[in-house]
Scaffold this motif. Structure first.
Motif, PDB file in Angstrom:
ATOM      1  N   PHE A 278       0.820  -1.224   0.000  1.00 12.16           N
ATOM      2  CA  PHE A 278       0.000   0.000   0.000  1.00 12.16           C
ATOM      3  C   PHE A 278       0.848   1.265   0.000  1.00 12.16           C
ATOM      4  O   PHE A 278       0.350   2.363   0.210  1.00 12.16           O
ATOM      5  CB  PHE A 278      -0.939  -0.006   1.217  1.00 12.16           C
ATOM      6  CG  PHE A 278      -1.848  -1.182   1.156  1.00 12.16           C
ATOM      7  CD1 PHE A 278      -3.011  -1.126   0.401  1.00 12.16           C
ATOM      8  CD2 PHE A 278      -1.506  -2.368   1.764  1.00 12.16           C
ATOM      9  CE1 PHE A 278      -3.821  -2.234   0.277  1.00 12.16           C
ATOM     10  CE2 PHE A 278      -2.305  -3.477   1.652  1.00 12.16           C
ATOM     11  CZ  PHE A 278      -3.463  -3.418   0.905  1.00 12.16           C
ATOM     12  N   HIS A 301      -0.251 -19.991  -1.502  1.00 10.90           N
ATOM     13  CA  HIS A 301       0.224 -21.182  -0.803  1.00 10.90           C
ATOM     14  C   HIS A 301      -0.969 -22.054  -0.467  1.00 10.90           C
ATOM     15  O   HIS A 301      -2.053 -21.536  -0.212  1.00 10.90           O
ATOM     16  CB  HIS A 301       0.887 -20.800   0.525  1.00 10.90           C
ATOM     17  CG  HIS A 301       2.175 -20.074   0.361  1.00 10.90           C
ATOM     18  ND1 HIS A 301       2.235 -18.741   0.111  1.00 10.90           N
ATOM     19  CD2 HIS A 301       3.448 -20.511   0.417  1.00 10.90           C
ATOM     20  CE1 HIS A 301       3.500 -18.372   0.021  1.00 10.90           C
ATOM     21  NE2 HIS A 301       4.265 -19.436   0.193  1.00 10.90           N
ATOM     22  N   ASP A 341       5.255 -16.127  -7.813  1.00 13.10           N
ATOM     23  CA  ASP A 341       4.147 -15.156  -7.849  1.00 13.10           C
ATOM     24  C   ASP A 341       3.707 -14.780  -9.271  1.00 13.10           C
ATOM     25  O   ASP A 341       4.451 -14.970 -10.221  1.00 13.10           O
ATOM     26  CB  ASP A 341       4.587 -13.839  -7.195  1.00 13.10           C
ATOM     27  CG  ASP A 341       5.213 -14.033  -5.828  1.00 13.10           C
ATOM     28  OD1 ASP A 341       5.231 -15.174  -5.360  1.00 13.10           O
ATOM     29  OD2 ASP A 341       5.669 -13.028  -5.264  1.00 13.10           O
ATOM     30  N   ARG A 387       3.224  -9.332  -2.738  1.00  9.06           N
ATOM     31  CA  ARG A 387       4.602  -8.873  -2.597  1.00  9.06           C
ATOM     32  C   ARG A 387       4.715  -7.481  -3.217  1.00  9.06           C
ATOM     33  O   ARG A 387       4.273  -7.274  -4.345  1.00  9.06           O
ATOM     34  CB  ARG A 387       5.511  -9.836  -3.364  1.00  9.06           C
ATOM     35  CG  ARG A 387       6.982  -9.749  -3.014  1.00  9.06           C
ATOM     36  CD  ARG A 387       7.768 -10.640  -3.949  1.00  9.06           C
ATOM     37  NE  ARG A 387       7.376 -12.036  -3.855  1.00  9.06           N
ATOM     38  CZ  ARG A 387       7.942 -12.918  -3.027  1.00  9.06           C
ATOM     39  NH1 ARG A 387       8.901 -12.542  -2.231  1.00  9.06           N
ATOM     40  NH2 ARG A 387       7.532 -14.162  -3.011  1.00  9.06           N
ATOM     41  N   LYS A 421      12.521  -8.325   1.767  1.00 13.66           N
ATOM     42  CA  LYS A 421      11.903  -9.571   2.200  1.00 13.66           C
ATOM     43  C   LYS A 421      11.842  -9.661   3.713  1.00 13.66           C
ATOM     44  O   LYS A 421      12.497  -8.879   4.409  1.00 13.66           O
ATOM     45  CB  LYS A 421      12.608 -10.768   1.580  1.00 13.66           C
ATOM     46  CG  LYS A 421      14.088 -10.846   1.806  1.00 13.66           C
ATOM     47  CD  LYS A 421      14.605 -12.053   1.030  1.00 13.66           C
ATOM     48  CE  LYS A 421      16.097 -12.132   1.152  1.00 13.66           C
ATOM     49  NZ  LYS A 421      16.643 -13.239   0.415  1.00 13.66           N
TER      50      LYS A 421
HETATM   51  C1  LIG Z   1       3.839 -15.243  -1.335  1.00  8.18           C
HETATM   52  C2  LIG Z   1       4.994 -14.612  -0.624  1.00  8.18           C
HETATM   53  C3  LIG Z   1       5.910 -15.401   0.024  1.00  8.18           C
HETATM   54  C4  LIG Z   1       6.997 -14.815   0.678  1.00  8.18           C
HETATM   55  N1  LIG Z   1       7.878 -15.612   1.333  1.00  8.18           N
HETATM   56  C5  LIG Z   1       8.937 -15.075   1.954  1.00  8.18           C
HETATM   57  C6  LIG Z   1       9.848 -15.894   2.652  1.00  8.18           C
HETATM   58  O1  LIG Z   1       9.690 -17.116   2.739  1.00  8.18           O
HETATM   59  N2  LIG Z   1      10.912 -15.301   3.244  1.00  8.18           N
HETATM   60  C7  LIG Z   1      11.123 -13.957   3.175  1.00  8.18           C
HETATM   61  O2  LIG Z   1      12.118 -13.503   3.705  1.00  8.18           O
HETATM   62  N3  LIG Z   1      10.242 -13.154   2.545  1.00  8.18           N
HETATM   63  C8  LIG Z   1       9.155 -13.669   1.947  1.00  8.18           C
HETATM   64  N4  LIG Z   1       8.239 -12.865   1.323  1.00  8.18           N
HETATM   65  C9  LIG Z   1       8.401 -11.420   1.388  1.00  8.18           C
HETATM   66  C10 LIG Z   1       7.853 -10.871   2.727  1.00  8.18           C
HETATM   67  O3  LIG Z   1       6.729 -11.571   3.142  1.00  8.18           O
HETATM   68  C11 LIG Z   1       7.530  -9.404   2.575  1.00  8.18           C
HETATM   69  O4  LIG Z   1       8.637  -8.744   2.048  1.00  8.18           O
HETATM   70  C12 LIG Z   1       7.210  -8.760   3.918  1.00  8.18           C
HETATM   71  O5  LIG Z   1       6.251  -9.505   4.628  1.00  8.18           O
HETATM   72  C13 LIG Z   1       6.685  -7.362   3.675  1.00  8.18           C
HETATM   73  O6  LIG Z   1       6.392  -6.793   4.916  1.00  8.18           O
HETATM   74  P1  LIG Z   1       5.826  -5.322   4.987  1.00  8.18           P
HETATM   75  O7  LIG Z   1       5.753  -4.970   6.431  1.00  8.18           O
HETATM   76  O8  LIG Z   1       6.599  -4.438   4.108  1.00  8.18           O
HETATM   77  O9  LIG Z   1       4.357  -5.430   4.353  1.00  8.18           O
HETATM   78  P2  LIG Z   1       3.020  -5.952   5.028  1.00  8.18           P
HETATM   79  O10 LIG Z   1       3.222  -7.145   5.860  1.00  8.18           O
HETATM   80  O11 LIG Z   1       1.990  -6.054   3.957  1.00  8.18           O
HETATM   81  O12 LIG Z   1       2.638  -4.790   6.016  1.00  8.18           O
HETATM   82  C14 LIG Z   1       2.118  -3.550   5.588  1.00  8.18           C
HETATM   83  C15 LIG Z   1       1.040  -3.152   6.579  1.00  8.18           C
HETATM   84  O13 LIG Z   1       0.640  -1.804   6.355  1.00  8.18           O
HETATM   85  C16 LIG Z   1      -0.707  -1.708   6.749  1.00  8.18           C
HETATM   86  N5  LIG Z   1      -1.307  -0.499   6.189  1.00  8.18           N
HETATM   87  C17 LIG Z   1      -1.581  -0.252   4.883  1.00  8.18           C
HETATM   88  N6  LIG Z   1      -2.160   0.966   4.772  1.00  8.18           N
HETATM   89  C18 LIG Z   1      -2.248   1.488   6.029  1.00  8.18           C
HETATM   90  C19 LIG Z   1      -2.792   2.689   6.560  1.00  8.18           C
HETATM   91  N7  LIG Z   1      -3.347   3.614   5.771  1.00  8.18           N
HETATM   92  N8  LIG Z   1      -2.742   2.900   7.901  1.00  8.18           N
HETATM   93  C20 LIG Z   1      -2.179   1.969   8.731  1.00  8.18           C
HETATM   94  N9  LIG Z   1      -1.668   0.799   8.264  1.00  8.18           N
HETATM   95  C21 LIG Z   1      -1.710   0.566   6.941  1.00  8.18           C
HETATM   96  C22 LIG Z   1      -1.321  -2.987   6.187  1.00  8.18           C
HETATM   97  O14 LIG Z   1      -2.526  -3.316   6.831  1.00  8.18           O
HETATM   98  C23 LIG Z   1      -0.216  -4.006   6.426  1.00  8.18           C
HETATM   99  O15 LIG Z   1      -0.413  -4.762   7.603  1.00  8.18           O
HETATM  100  C24 LIG Z   1       7.146 -13.418   0.677  1.00  8.18           C
HETATM  101  C25 LIG Z   1       6.201 -12.624   0.027  1.00  8.18           C
HETATM  102  C26 LIG Z   1       5.123 -13.210  -0.610  1.00  8.18           C
HETATM  103  C27 LIG Z   1       4.126 -12.372  -1.288  1.00  8.18           C
END
Ligand SMILES: Cc1cc2nc3c(=O)[nH]c(=O)nc-3n(C[C@H](O)[C@H](O)[C@H](O)COP(=O)(O)OP(=O)(O)OC[C@H]3O[C@@H](n4cnc5c(N)ncnc54)[C@H](O)[C@@H]3O)c2cc1C
Length: 716
Positions: A278, A301, A341, A387, A421
């Protein structure tokens, strides 16, 4: 562990309301168990009050791994920190990952072939982070051996040298050395593997973890150090004010409590956008016309029963014939399978499609021995995660980044971190806070202190700690092990909340579902760790929805009644929570697609099968009405001496009642039988009931036939 890396914090003096209270940091002191912080967390209302009243150095938007990591890094530098998450911590991509802590074998291959130093550095950094996570959360992460099957002789030295390189790059951070296996040994260790064409295998090690719990542990550790952490709080807009040079700068955010609807402003010197997929929506709040940097891509998955993989060996093919990755890995006693993906639209509620699920099943079939029938009905749950693939906004051709993540500072000072990641959340957070401190001139008292900083639950944990839980509390061993490996040394606080079972053994700890070691006390504890909804509990606090949708739905009534006690929910609120949670498992955890797809299965039964199933149907259709009613089901269960709740009765009916009219017609029953035949449905309780009724009817029929002539009243 090198003493220089031992930077553990001593608790004490952790104040409420986000006041930074890093009482003392212990450098070079291994006696960290003494430093285990014990105070209960501030309540959610105390956290929200602080959000209204305080002025923060840093406000982090997004409570995924990256955002929680930023909050922890920020507070570890002595900065006054807050983090807001619109749903639950880890409700986004961070709970939907493959659960691997890895350096990226494939990236290393790229680094070597393209002589790409940046790729090499990225792998090296990720391997460092992998080792760090195993050290700071040993209760939540562990080494996992992964087998690469080899189908061509010449590939053995090729793969082996690549994997050895992976060990070498890890250096002192190498978990365990990789090794080559003969075909026979590979089959011995992974008996499900297809034997033909297999030449041998290579086994290497990466880490595995419980991603949602790890995410929550990071957020809770930030809270322990004095950060204000608030889930179910959404940023609706950014606020700006003019700095001393008359420039408009981001100075906070307008937020909304998603539970009550209340809105207010949070003031902060620096705002960090860590919203994963986002990211552009927050960047657009800052500047309306921004170059988008995120191209979302979804990975699906599925979860299969334990018998699809050995208990402690994963399988991964990093380059299938069509260039994709396929893996199946043991996780929480079951098997996770998935593949690469595909591009998608960004949404807060991604859901898997039947095509995704069928594709994974098809891929798995080609790796498993032909005597293993890969059945659609074995899919216990399925989910999709998005992702955030990022590009550099300063490059007009939206070129992808070498390092997979970006830290970007806008003209008005909004700091954005996106991509990367799970494994590297900590180093990404460190880079982000370095940028934030510099851009916003923040009063950090030290640099990042998160390398080696133990997470919530890690301080007094040992692998044998669960034995104390069994001995001191009278918990089942399986339950105690699960508590220890989820909450670490906090498992004792969880166990204290466990209800008496009323049985001789176990003394405490009522299971929420007989197939899983989750207990009542975890629900109460989850509320103390800010769980606000039934979905928070089934999806992130317990991993039930990810492991088995049916079990999750079955456990909901008990979970909701405990939450109702804790959170004082009215009857209406309980119903609303139930409906929301059912919607979640159906739409986001794959239950619905299974249902929809099997309702379309053609009835491919033979004439004999159909006539047998008609008899089975009639055995339950008590008074030959032409349909089976709820009363028929109840009668069938009573005959078997089972008492059953109304909810369960409806669940049994739902297995088969396609048109949802509360009755089972013959065509619906035959459709269920066709699904069972095709493997699309397994373990149907409705069919078991019908089979029992058929058996009873046949026995009665046989008794009637057996009446001897001399007792028949004569007449011949
Ligand atoms: C299918 C898949 C498998 C993967 N497997 C691996 C793996 O095995 N090992 C690895 O190292 N990496 C893996 N990754 C990558 C990893 O999961 C991601 O890089 C990581 O989880 C991203 O975290 P994030 O906090 O950036 O995003 P997110 O976990 O999506 O967190 C973003 C958060 O922001 C919040 N948000 C959005 N807008 C707002 C708002 N306006 N106000 C307040 N909150 C808001 C959302 O609700 C969300 O919870 C994988 C990714 C995918 C898609």
């Amino acid at each position: 562990m090198a003493a220089s890396r031992m930077r553990k914090f001593a608790a004490g003096g952790i104040a409420l309301g986000g006041t930074v209270a890093l009482a003392s940091w212990v450098f070079g002191d291994d006696n960290h168990t003494k430093a285990r912080p014990n105070k209960p967390f501030p309540t959610r209302s105390e956290q929200l009050k602080a959000l209204e009243e305080e002025v923060y150095d840093v406000l982090v938007i997004g409570g995924g791994a990256t955002g929680a990591g930023c909050a922890l890094d920020s507070v570890s530098r002595g900065l006054k920190t807050a983090i807001v998450e619109l749903d639950d911590f880890s409700s986004g991509t961070s709970s939907r990952s493959t659960k691997l802590l890895h350096g990226g074998v494939r990236y290393l291959q790229k680094a070597i072939f393209n002589l790409d130093i940046e790729q090499y550095r990225m792998v090296k950094e990720a391997l460092h982070e992998r080792a760090n996570l195993l050290e700071i959360a040993p209760h939540l992460s562990y080494p996992l051996p992964i087998m690469l099957p080899v189908y061509k002789w010449w590939q053995i030295p090729y793969y082996w040298s690549g994997i050895k390189m992976y060990d070498l790059v890890a250096g002192s951070k190498c978990i365990k050395s990789s090794y080559v296996l003969s075909k026979e040994k590979a089959i011995e260790l992974f008996p499900m593997l297809r034997k033909d064409k297999l030449c041998g295998a290579i086994v290497y090690y990466d880490g595995q973890h419980n991603d949602a719990r790890m995410n929550i542990a990071i957020a809770l550790t930030a809270a322990r150090l004095g950060a204000t952490v608030a889930n179910h709080v959404r940023v609706v807009s950014l606020t700006k004010s003019k700095d001393s040079e008359g420039q408009e700068k981001v100075s906070g955010a307008r937020v909304r409590d998603e539970i009550t609807g209340k809105e207010w402003e949070v003031r902060a010197k620096c705002v960090i956008n860590a919203t994963g997929p986002f990211t552009d929506s927050i960047r657009e709040m800052d500047q309306q016309a921004v170059n988008k940097i995120c191209a979302p891509s979804a990975g699906v998955h599925i979860v299969l029963p334990d018998y699809y993989s050995p208990a402690s060996m994963g399988l991964l093919d990093p380059s299938t014939s069509d260039g994709r990755v396929i893996f199946f890995l043991p996780w929480q006693g079951l098997t996770i399978a998935g593949t690469t993906d595909t591009p998608c639209e960004v949404t807060h509620h991604p859901s898997p499609t039947e095509a995704d699920i069928e594709f994974i099943l098809g891929e798995i079939r080609s790796y498993l021995s032909p005597d293993i029938e890969v059945r659609r009905g074995d899919v216990l749950s399925a989910w999709s995660g998005i992702r955030p693939l990022v590009s550099d906004p300063n490059k007009p051709d939206s070129q992808s980044l070498v390092r997979n993540h970006i830290v970007h500072v806008s003209d008005s000072g909004l700091v954005t971190i996106a991509g990367g990641k799970w494994t590297t959340y900590r180093s990404m957070a460190m880079e982000t806070l370095d940028a934030a401190v510099k851009t916003c001139n923040l009063p950090a008292v030290r640099g990042s202190a998160t390398d080696g900083l133990l997470l919530e639950g890690a301080h007094g944990w040992t692998p044998t700690m669960f034995i104390r839980l069994v001995q001191d509390f009278g918990l089942e061993s399986e339950v105690a092990k699960h508590l220890s490996e989820t909450y670490g040394d906090r498992a004792f606080s969880v166990a204290k909340l466990a209800a008496l079972t009323g049985k001789r053994w176990p003394i405490v700890g009522k299971r929420l579902h007989e197939e899983f070691p989750y207990i009542d006390a975890e629900v109460r504890y989850a509320v103390r760790e800010y769980a606000c909804t039934a979905v928070d509990v089934i999806a992130r606090r317990l991993r039930l929805a990810f492991l088995n949708v049916q079990a999750a739905e079955e456990a909901l009534p008990s979970i909701i009644s405990i939450m109702a006690e804790e959170l004082k929910w009215s009857e209406d609120e309980q119903k609303r929570q139930h409906a929301e949670a059912v919607k979640f498992v159906r739409e986001e955890m794959g239950q619905q697609v299974n249902r929809q797809s099997r309702d379309k299965i053609p009835i491919n039964l033979s004439r004999e099968e159909i006539s047998n199933y008609i008899k089975r149907f009639q055995a339950l259709d008590h008074d030959k009405k032409g349909y089976i009613s709820i009363n028929d089901i109840r009668r069938g269960l009573k005959r078997q001496g089972e008492s059953i709740s109304g909810t369960m009765m409806h669940e049994i009916l739902r297995e088969v009642d396609v048109n949802a009219n509360g009755l089972v017609e013959l065509d619906e029953f035959l459709q269920l039988m066709a699904c069972i035949k095709s493997g699309r449905v397994t373990n149907s309780r409705f069919d078991q009931l019908a089979q029992e009724a058929q058996k009873d009817a046949e026995e009665e029929e046989a008794k009637r036939k057996a009446i001897p002539v001399d007792r028949s009243g004569g007449g011949v």
